[in-house]
Motif scaffolding. Structure first.
Motif, PDB file in Angstrom:
ATOM      1  N   THR A  24      -4.435   6.512  -1.604  1.00 35.21           N
ATOM      2  CA  THR A  24      -3.543   5.355  -1.475  1.00 35.21           C
ATOM      3  C   THR A  24      -3.822   4.392  -2.623  1.00 35.21           C
ATOM      4  N   THR A  43       0.889   5.567  -0.167  1.00 35.79           N
ATOM      5  CA  THR A  43       0.186   6.850  -0.130  1.00 35.79           C
ATOM      6  C   THR A  43       0.897   7.803  -1.087  1.00 35.79           C
ATOM      7  N   LEU A  48       0.846  -1.199   0.000  1.00 31.53           N
ATOM      8  CA  LEU A  48       0.000   0.000   0.000  1.00 31.53           C
ATOM      9  C   LEU A  48       0.883   1.251   0.000  1.00 31.53           C
TER      10      LEU A  48
END
Length: 252
Positions: free
Chosen positions: A225, A134, A132
């Protein structure tokens, strides 16, 4: 008889001339306003500088009595009271409602800029497999009220209200796995997300787009994200502003 009448007329004429009243015959202060016929005195009958403020009744001189430009500004310094000044009184909060405004009275020039911002990237971002990420933004397409700090990931709501939020992510070509994008509120709450299968055409990028509306408090922040699980590292491309994040205030 004729001679006597002539003598009387002659004496009368002489007496009139001898008894003519001049300023020397009048005791100072003895003539009052009631002794002077209305409008009998003219400006040339009054010596310059002899009438002072104490001789003029308060409020007796109006604007109509003054010739334009006769009072220099330096004579007015400190003499105007707040009621006579041009500074409008303060308005109580909520005192001006829509019914108080004339149609068309408030135009674009009277309105503050609408809180809005759109940011993107100037170059690609590395996306490791199944991790993940951002997204940080280094390009401000539109940000008149400074909702974004350069190279930061978040857009900040400056005032409370309902906002339109939109985002896009352009993943480099790869036909394996899935592509994910989510708008996150204040770093924790997922308020919009999209997961799609990638485009399988050779060399074709996969684009994820999402949008939502949300009531935000002043100071709330939104971020984007992304995640890809193709089995290898990919890139988040910046081409044509497809990778971007936008925030626009719609109303209270």
């Amino acid at each position: 008889m004729t001679a006597t009448l002539a003598l009387i007329i002659a004496l009368g004429g002489t007496s009139y001339a001898a008894l003519r009243v001049t300023g020397k015959n009048i005791v100072d202060g003895s003539i009052r306003s009631g002794d002077v016929r209305n409008n009998a005195l003219r400006g040339k009958d009054i010596r310059n500088g002899t009438i002072t403020g104490s001789d003029v009744a308060n409020g007796s001189i109006t604007g109509a009595k003054l010739k334009k430009g006769t009072i220099p500004l330096d004579r007015l310094k400190g003499t105007l009271t707040p009621a006579a000044s041009t500074v409008p009184p303060a308005l109580a909060a909520g005192s001006v409602t829509a019914d108080k405004l004339a149609l068309g009275a408030v135009g674009p020039d009277q309105q503050s800029p609408i809180p809005t911002a759109r940011v993107s990237r100037t170059g690609p971002l590395d996306l490791p497999d199944d991790e993940l990420v951002t997204v940080a933004w280094d390009r401000e397409i539109d940000d008149p009220l400074d909702l974004h700090s350069v190279n930061a990931p978040a857009l900040r709501a400056p005032i409370a209200g309902v906002y339109a939020i939109s985002a896009g992510a352009w993943f480099s070509a790869n036909g394996n796995g899935r592509r994910y994008a989510s708008v996150i509120l204040n770093g924790t709450l997922n308020i919009a997300s999209e997961a799609i299968r990638p485009v399988t055409t050779a060399g074709a990028a996969t684009i994820v787009s999402l949008s939502t509306t949300r009531r935000l408090a002043a100071g709330d922040q939104v971020t984007l994200t992304v995640l890809q699980n193709s089995g290898t590292a990919l890139k988040l491309d910046a081409g044509a502003e497809h990778t971007s994040l936008a925030l626009t205030w719609l109303g209270p």
